[in-house]
Design an enzyme around this catalytic site. Structure first.
Site, PDB file in Angstrom:
ATOM      1  N   SER A 148     -13.514   6.421   4.929  1.00 52.39           N
ATOM      2  CA  SER A 148     -13.025   5.229   4.246  1.00 52.39           C
ATOM      3  C   SER A 148     -12.785   5.453   2.760  1.00 52.39           C
ATOM      4  CB  SER A 148     -14.023   4.088   4.434  1.00 52.39           C
ATOM      5  OG  SER A 148     -15.286   4.458   3.939  1.00 52.39           O
TER       6      SER A 148
ATOM      7  N   THR B  27     -14.614   0.802   1.862  1.00 42.46           N
ATOM      8  CA  THR B  27     -14.699   0.949   0.408  1.00 42.46           C
ATOM      9  C   THR B  27     -16.128   1.256   0.014  1.00 42.46           C
ATOM     10  OG1 THR B  27     -13.048  -0.791   0.193  1.00 42.46           O
ATOM     11  CG2 THR B  27     -14.325  -0.307  -1.771  1.00 42.46           C
TER      12      THR B  27
ATOM     13  N   THR C 210     -11.633   3.776  -2.692  1.00 41.49           N
ATOM     14  CA  THR C 210     -11.344   3.555  -1.272  1.00 41.49           C
ATOM     15  C   THR C 210     -10.065   4.256  -0.840  1.00 41.49           C
ATOM     16  OG1 THR C 210     -11.104   1.809   0.394  1.00 41.49           O
ATOM     17  CG2 THR C 210      -9.926   1.489  -1.655  1.00 41.49           C
TER      18      THR C 210
ATOM     19  N   ARG D 171       0.918  -0.148   0.911  1.00 42.81           N
ATOM     20  CA  ARG D 171      -0.048  -1.257   0.764  1.00 42.81           C
ATOM     21  C   ARG D 171      -1.135  -0.875  -0.241  1.00 42.81           C
ATOM     22  NH1 ARG D 171      -5.848  -2.031   1.515  1.00 42.81           N
ATOM     23  NH2 ARG D 171      -6.214  -4.161   2.232  1.00 42.81           N
ATOM     24  N   VAL D 172      -1.424  -1.770  -1.142  1.00 45.79           N
ATOM     25  CA  VAL D 172      -2.527  -1.601  -2.095  1.00 45.79           C
ATOM     26  C   VAL D 172      -3.485  -2.761  -1.883  1.00 45.79           C
ATOM     27  CG1 VAL D 172      -3.134  -1.673  -4.550  1.00 45.79           C
ATOM     28  CG2 VAL D 172      -1.145  -0.343  -3.789  1.00 45.79           C
ATOM     29  N   GLY D 173      -4.775  -2.480  -1.865  1.00 50.57           N
ATOM     30  CA  GLY D 173      -5.761  -3.523  -1.619  1.00 50.57           C
ATOM     31  C   GLY D 173      -6.393  -4.042  -2.903  1.00 50.57           C
ATOM     32  N   ASP D 174      -7.573  -4.587  -2.751  1.00 52.90           N
ATOM     33  CA  ASP D 174      -8.284  -5.196  -3.881  1.00 52.90           C
ATOM     34  C   ASP D 174      -8.969  -4.180  -4.789  1.00 52.90           C
ATOM     35  OD1 ASP D 174      -9.991  -4.690  -1.582  1.00 52.90           O
ATOM     36  OD2 ASP D 174     -11.607  -5.579  -2.766  1.00 52.90           O
TER      37      ASP D 174
ATOM     38  N   THR E 103     -16.378  -5.200  -0.935  1.00 53.05           N
ATOM     39  CA  THR E 103     -15.899  -4.339   0.147  1.00 53.05           C
ATOM     40  C   THR E 103     -15.296  -5.258   1.199  1.00 53.05           C
ATOM     41  OG1 THR E 103     -17.988  -4.402   1.356  1.00 53.05           O
ATOM     42  CG2 THR E 103     -17.693  -2.585  -0.158  1.00 53.05           C
ATOM     43  N   GLY E 104     -14.556  -4.667   2.120  1.00 44.91           N
ATOM     44  CA  GLY E 104     -13.989  -5.469   3.193  1.00 44.91           C
ATOM     45  C   GLY E 104     -12.494  -5.652   3.031  1.00 44.91           C
TER      46      GLY E 104
ATOM     47  N   GLY F  97      -9.232  -6.353   1.776  1.00 41.96           N
ATOM     48  CA  GLY F  97      -8.775  -6.572   0.417  1.00 41.96           C
ATOM     49  C   GLY F  97      -7.924  -7.809   0.243  1.00 41.96           C
TER      50      GLY F  97
HETATM   51  N1  GLY Z   1     -11.352  -3.260   0.245  1.00 39.92           N
HETATM   52  C1  GLY Z   1     -10.426  -2.227   0.301  1.00 39.92           C
HETATM   53  C2  GLY Z   1      -9.120  -2.558   0.819  1.00 39.92           C
HETATM   54  O1  GLY Z   1      -8.928  -3.599   1.430  1.00 39.92           O
HETATM   55  O2  GLY Z   1      -8.233  -1.763   0.630  1.00 39.92           O
END
Ligand code: GLY
Length: 278
Positions: A36, A138, A156, A166-169, A189-190, A192
């Site tokens: 991850s 993450t 992450t 795609r870009v997350g949080d 975490t989780g 995004g």
């Molecule tokens: N928390 C990481 C993501 O969703 O990319």
């Protein structure tokens, strides 16, 4: 736990909170067994391992990189963005160009195990990440050093089999991570998308600014997601650290654990905490 141990080992040598969170994140980024983060991270649906990371100190200094490939330590790259550029965030090819200018080596991050996992996923291409496994994507670290300075890091490979680009949080200051040395720090975490929609880490810190404990603030921020979204297949967890060293954490679903280490009279005390859930 190993990430905390790396951070605490650095602390025993006098490292700052910022050094501690970077040391912990780097350890996990290099671990090919962790699917991850960093090396061995599960790829996007086109087979690319794309990484997001950010870092922040107690003075609101922040650095971030997103959508970077072939860089083993995006957390260090994020720190260099913070310390060596006038910017907060670099993305994609620009971030990789900056890494090259620093002499950072490149390497293929896709391991045989992660390539095999993608092949298995491609057989059905069902986009239903498994909670606490493919959704637990993450590592976030928060630290307070002997001088009372706070820092945080988040790194992450993002959601497994995400769309390319795609870009997350995790690289978004305020979403995946927020630190205000006068109040506290929080990290996520989780999934995004749910964290970004609620600017979760900033929310946790602002709730602490209003007087809530780290635990109560984490619960409130999780509650906001649960009130407004269908969370049956969605996992998010927050960890929080007050300026006084008090800790807390909460998640939508059970079995998201986090580790707390405290330095007490020269001994490292470490423990795993199961985050409570609604
Ligand atoms: N928390 C990481 C993501 O969703 O990319």
């Amino acid at each position: 736990m190993p990430a905390n141990e790396a951070g605490m080992a650095a602390a025993l040598k006098g490292a700052s909170a910022l050094d501690m969170v970077e040391a912990g994140a780097r350890l996990v980024e290099s671990d090919p067994e962790g699917q991850s983060v960093g090396v061995g991270g599960l790829p996007d649906r086109d087979g690319h391992v794309t990484l997001d990371a950010c870092i922040m100190d107690h003075t609101l200094n922040a650095g971030s990189v997103c959508f970077v490939q072939n860089i083993e330590h995006p957390i260090t790259l994020a720190r260099r963005v913070m310390e060596d550029t006038p910017h907060v965030m670099l993305a994609g090819a620009g971030a990789e160009q900056f890494a090259a200018s620093l002499g950072m080596p490149t390497r293929d991050l896709l391991t045989p195990a992660s390539a095999a996992a993608l092949k298995e996923w491609q057989a059905t291409s069902e986009y239903a990440p498994i909670i606490n496994i493919e959704n637990h994507d993450t590592i976030s670290l928060l630290a307070r050093d002997e001088q009372g300075r706070l820092a945080g890091a988040c790194t992450t490979s993002g959601l497994a089999y995400k769309m390319h680009g795609r870009v997350g949080d995790s690289p978004i200051i305020g979403a995946g991570l927020y630190v205000d040395g006068e109040v506290g720090a929080a990290a996520a975490t989780g999934l995004g998308e749910a964290v970004m929609r609620t600017l979760g880490s900033f929310l946790v810190v602002e709730l602490m600014r209003g007087g809530m404990s780290p635990q109560a603030a984490s619960e409130e921020a999780i509650g906001r997601i649960m009130e407004r979204m269908d969370t049956a297949d969605l996992q998010v967890g927050y960890i929080a650290l007050g300026a006084d060293g008090e800790t807390g954490g909460h998640a939508i679903h059970p079995h998201f654990s986090y580790a707390v280490h405290e330095l007490k009279r020269g001994n490292i005390k470490g423990s795993l905490v199961e985050s409570s859930h609604a």
